[in-house]
Design a protein around this motif. Structure first.
Motif, PDB file in Angstrom:
ATOM      1  N   THR A 226       0.687  -1.097  -0.027  1.00 25.17           N
ATOM      2  CA  THR A 226       0.035  -0.108  -0.049  1.00 25.17           C
ATOM      3  C   THR A 226       0.786   1.273   0.145  1.00 25.17           C
ATOM      4  O   THR A 226       2.222   1.140   0.121  1.00 25.17           O
ATOM      5  CB  THR A 226      -0.794  -0.004   1.183  1.00 25.17           C
ATOM      6  OG1 THR A 226      -0.271   0.120   2.437  1.00 25.17           O
ATOM      7  CG2 THR A 226      -1.685  -1.092   1.416  1.00 25.17           C
ATOM      8  N   ALA A 438     -10.639   1.616  -3.516  1.00 24.45           N
ATOM      9  CA  ALA A 438     -10.157   2.456  -2.477  1.00 24.45           C
ATOM     10  C   ALA A 438      -8.821   3.185  -2.334  1.00 24.45           C
ATOM     11  O   ALA A 438      -8.554   4.349  -2.121  1.00 24.45           O
ATOM     12  CB  ALA A 438     -10.788   1.909  -0.996  1.00 24.45           C
ATOM     13  N   HIS A 439      -8.100   2.080  -2.506  1.00 25.53           N
ATOM     14  CA  HIS A 439      -6.724   2.228  -2.647  1.00 25.53           C
ATOM     15  C   HIS A 439      -6.291   3.356  -3.800  1.00 25.53           C
ATOM     16  O   HIS A 439      -5.433   4.281  -3.681  1.00 25.53           O
ATOM     17  CB  HIS A 439      -5.912   1.334  -2.684  1.00 25.53           C
ATOM     18  CG  HIS A 439      -5.625   0.560  -1.336  1.00 25.53           C
ATOM     19  ND1 HIS A 439      -4.945  -0.660  -1.004  1.00 25.53           N
ATOM     20  CD2 HIS A 439      -6.617   0.771  -0.131  1.00 25.53           C
ATOM     21  CE1 HIS A 439      -5.293  -1.122   0.164  1.00 25.53           C
ATOM     22  NE2 HIS A 439      -5.894  -0.228   0.592  1.00 25.53           N
ATOM     23  N   ALA A 442      -7.284   6.844  -2.861  1.00 25.75           N
ATOM     24  CA  ALA A 442      -6.595   7.514  -1.882  1.00 25.75           C
ATOM     25  C   ALA A 442      -5.046   7.725  -2.458  1.00 25.75           C
ATOM     26  O   ALA A 442      -4.683   8.877  -2.164  1.00 25.75           O
ATOM     27  CB  ALA A 442      -6.443   6.418  -0.660  1.00 25.75           C
ATOM     28  N   ASN A 443      -4.672   7.049  -3.135  1.00 24.13           N
ATOM     29  CA  ASN A 443      -3.176   7.194  -3.879  1.00 24.13           C
ATOM     30  C   ASN A 443      -3.319   8.473  -4.975  1.00 24.13           C
ATOM     31  O   ASN A 443      -2.390   9.186  -4.784  1.00 24.13           O
ATOM     32  CB  ASN A 443      -2.726   5.885  -4.652  1.00 24.13           C
ATOM     33  CG  ASN A 443      -2.262   4.855  -3.825  1.00 24.13           C
ATOM     34  OD1 ASN A 443      -2.309   5.118  -2.616  1.00 24.13           O
ATOM     35  ND2 ASN A 443      -2.530   3.621  -4.346  1.00 24.13           N
ATOM     36  N   ALA A 446      -3.618  11.662  -2.695  1.00 24.28           N
ATOM     37  CA  ALA A 446      -2.392  12.055  -2.104  1.00 24.28           C
ATOM     38  C   ALA A 446      -1.436  12.490  -2.877  1.00 24.28           C
ATOM     39  O   ALA A 446      -0.927  13.612  -2.656  1.00 24.28           O
ATOM     40  CB  ALA A 446      -1.868  10.474  -1.388  1.00 24.28           C
ATOM     41  N   GLY A 479     -12.093  14.068  -2.503  1.00 18.47           N
ATOM     42  CA  GLY A 479     -10.802  13.929  -1.636  1.00 18.47           C
ATOM     43  C   GLY A 479      -9.924  15.418  -2.128  1.00 18.47           C
ATOM     44  O   GLY A 479      -9.207  15.769  -1.006  1.00 18.47           O
TER      45      GLY A 479
END
Length: 485
Positions: A226, A438-439, A442-443, A446, A479
Motif C-alpha cells: 500500500t 479505495a486504494h 486514496a493514492n 495523495a 478528496g
C-alpha cells in the motif's frame, strides 16, 4: 490564449509542425527516417545525462535461463523458441523515472529487460511490469520523462508537472490507473509480472506471419505495498528490491516466471476493433488467450554491479531470425533510441563488454573507436572478393510486410474502441476489488494533493478521472475538495 504562444522550433530555429505526432506511412504505418525533428529530438534527449541512464537509472539484475517447454514452431522459426531449448540470460529490473538515489519502493513503473544469449545472437526483450505505457508516439517521450524529472528553476520534482502532462494526454489514463493502484508499488521484483509490452512479428519456416505479445507471469504470486507500506519500507531500506533479489538467489530461492505469448493471426490486425499496435492498450484475453510456452529462472547473482548491471545495454532492435518489429510507433522509436543511448553513455564498443557480448562469433565490418577490444582483420569493407563475411538475404524471408498510405502526422486511424478511457474503465469496473478502488482513489488524492499542484490542475485531474468513470472522478473530487459532488 493559444494564438499568443510562440511556435515550437528546432534548436536551429526552424518552425516545427507537431510536438505530438511522428511522421509515418499512413496513420498506423511505420515511422520514417526522414522525420529529422523526431530523430534530432530523440538524439538530444538520449544525451541529456551523464553517466547514469536517462531512464531506468536505478536497478538490479541477475543471470538465469529460459527453458521453452511447448512447441511454437507453427508461429516462429526462432531457434530460441524451439521446444526444449535452454538459453542463458541476464535480466535487469529497474525503476523508470527515478534516479540512482531513489528508493526502490517509489511509485513508478518497473523495468523488466531480458537479454537472451541465443545461438543466433543476442535477443533483447525490453519491457516493464505493465503491459502498456503512458503514450503511443515517441515524439512525446522526451516530454513525458521531463515531466517526471526535476524542474529547471528549483531542481525539485513537481507533481503538478506530472498531472499537467497526464491530463493533457488522455492516452495516459490506462497506465496512470495502474500506476496509482497498488501495482505502482510492488513489494519486490520477484513478486511482479513482466511484459514485452510492444507487439512483435513472428514468422515461421513457411513464411507465415503472426503478431505476438510477451507476458512473464511471476510464479511467486503478486505482492504489492500500500502507499503507507511503501513509504515505510523505503524509509527503512531504500535499496529493498536490490537486496531482496540478491538475498533470495544467494539463499537458493531462485525466482521463476512463466513465459506466455498472445498470438494474433497476421490478417486480424487490419480490421481489429482498435489499433493492435497501440502501446496504451492491451489485447483482451478472451480474443487472444495467453499460451504458456516456457519458464524463466534467475539463479546467479552478478559479481560486479558496475561491470554487469550498470553496463548492461538492452535494445529492442536486437531481434533474431523468426522475430521482427511491428508498426508500434513507440517500438519504432525505441529501435533507434536505445542503441543511440548506449553509444553515448557507455561508448561505441559497448557490445564488446562481457555482459553484452553475444555467445556466438561476431563477423562484422565495424572497427576502431574508443575501447575497442577486437578489430576485424582485412578485408575491412563490403562487398569484397577476399573472403570477408557476406549478408544472407534469405533472412528477410517472412519478416517483410506491406505498408501503404500517405505520409501524415496523426495519432492513428479511427477504430471502434479508440476511446482512451475504455480499458482503464474496465479495470475500475471489472478487475479491481472494492479495496483496490479505495486504494486507487486514496493514492490519486495523495499524489495530487502535493502543495505544488495548482487548483487549475486539480480541476483537470477530476475531469480526467471522471472520463475514466464518474464514480472514480467524483471520489477524487471529494478528496481534493475540487468540483465536488
Amino acid at each position: 490564449m493559444a494564438d499568443s504562444r510562440p511556435v515550437t522550433t528546432t534548436d536551429s530555429g526552424i518552425p516545427v509542425p507537431s510536438d505530438e505526432f511522428s511522421q509515418s506511412v499512413g496513420a498506423d504505418g511505420p515511422l520514417l527516417l526522414q522525420d529529422h525533428y523526431l530523430i534530432r529530438k530523440l538524439a538530444a534527449f538520449d544525451r541529456e545525462r551523464v553517466p547514469e541512464r536517462v531512464v531506468h537509472a536505478k536497478g538490479g539484475g541477475a543471470y538465469g535461463v529460459l527453458e521453452i517447454t511447448e512447441d511454437v514452431s507453427q508461429y516462429t522459426k526462432a531457434d530460441v523458441f524451439k521446444r526444449g531449448r535452454r538459453t542463458d540470460l541476464f535480466l535487469r529490473f529497474s525503476t523508470v523515472a527515478g534516479e540512482l538515489g531513489f528508493a526502490d519502493t517509489a511509485r513508478d513503473p518497473r523495468g523488466f529487460a531480458v537479454k537472451l544469449y541465443t545461438e543466433e545472437g543476442n535477443y533483447d526483450i525490453v519491457g516493464n511490469n505493465t503491459p502498456i505505457f503512458f503514450i503511443r508516439d515517441p515524439m512525446k517521450f522526451p516530454d513525458f520523462i521531463h515531466s517526471q524529472k526535476r524542474r529547471a528553476d528549483t531542481h525539485l520534482h513537481d507533481n503538478n508537472m506530472q498531472w499537467d502532462f497526464w491530463t493533457l494526454s488522455p492516452e495516459s489514463a490506462h497506465q496512470v490507473t495502474l500506476l496509482m493502484s497498488d501495482r505502482g508499488t510492488p513489494s519486490s521484483w520477484r513478486h511482479m509480472h513482466g511484459f514485452g509490452s510492444h507487439t512483435f512479428l513472428w514468422y515461421n519456416e513457411a513464411r507465415e506471419k503472426f503478431w505476438v505479445k510477451y507476458h512473464f507471469k511471476t510464479d511467486q504470486g503478486i505482492k504489492n505495498f500500500t502507499h503507507a507500506e511503501a513509504a515505510a519500507a523505503g524509509a527503512e531500506d531504500p535499496d529493498l528490491h536490490i537486496r531482496d533479489l540478491h538475498s533470495a538467489i544467494r539463499r537458493g530461492e531462485h525466482p521463476t516466471w512463466t513465459l506466455q505469448v498472445q498470438v494474433m493471426p497476421y490478417e486480424d490486425a487490419a480490421d481489429y476493433r482498435f489499433n493492435p499496435f497501440d502501446l496504451t492498450k492491451v489485447w483482451p484475453h478472451e480474443d487472444y488467450p495467453p499460451i504458456d510456452i516456457g519458464t524463466l529462472t534467475l539463479n546467479r547473482n552478478p559479481e560486479n554491479y558496475f561491470a554487469e548491471v550498470e553496463q548492461a545495454a538492452f535494445e529492442p532492435s536486437n531481434l533474431v531470425p523468426g522475430v521482427g518489429a511491428s508498426p508500434d510507433k513507440m517500438l519504432q522509436g525505441r529501435l533507434f533510441s536505445y542503441p543511440d543511448t548506449h553509444l553515448h553513455r557507455i561508448g561505441p564498443n559497448y557490445l564488446q563488454l562481457p555482459v553484452n557480448r553475444p555467445k556466438n562469433a561476431v563477423h562484422s565490418y565495424g572497427r576502431d573507436g574508443a575501447m575497442r577490444f577486437t578489430n576485424p582483420a582485412d578485408p575491412v569493407y563490403a562487398p569484397n572478393s577476399h573472403g570477408g563475411p557476406v549478408a544472407d538475404p534469405n533472412l528477410l524471408a517472412g519478416e517483410s510486410y506491406d505498408v501503404t498510405g500517405e505520409i501524415v502526422r496523426s495519432a492513428h486511424r479511427p477504430h471502434a474502441e479508440d476511446d482512451d478511457f475504455v480499458q482503464p474503465r474496465a479495470l475500475w469496473e471489472k478487475v479491481m476489488t472494492d479495496t483496490d478502488r479505495a486504494h486507487l482513489v486514496a493514492n490519486i488524492v495523495a499524489h495530487a494533493s502535493a502543495p505544488e499542484v495548482t487548483d487549475r490542475t486539480k480541476t483537470r485531474v477530476v475531469d480526467y478521472w471522471r472520463s475514466v468513470h464518474k464514480d472514480l472522478g467524483d471520489q477524487v473530487a471529494r478528496g481534493l475538495h475540487v468540483n465536488g459532488k
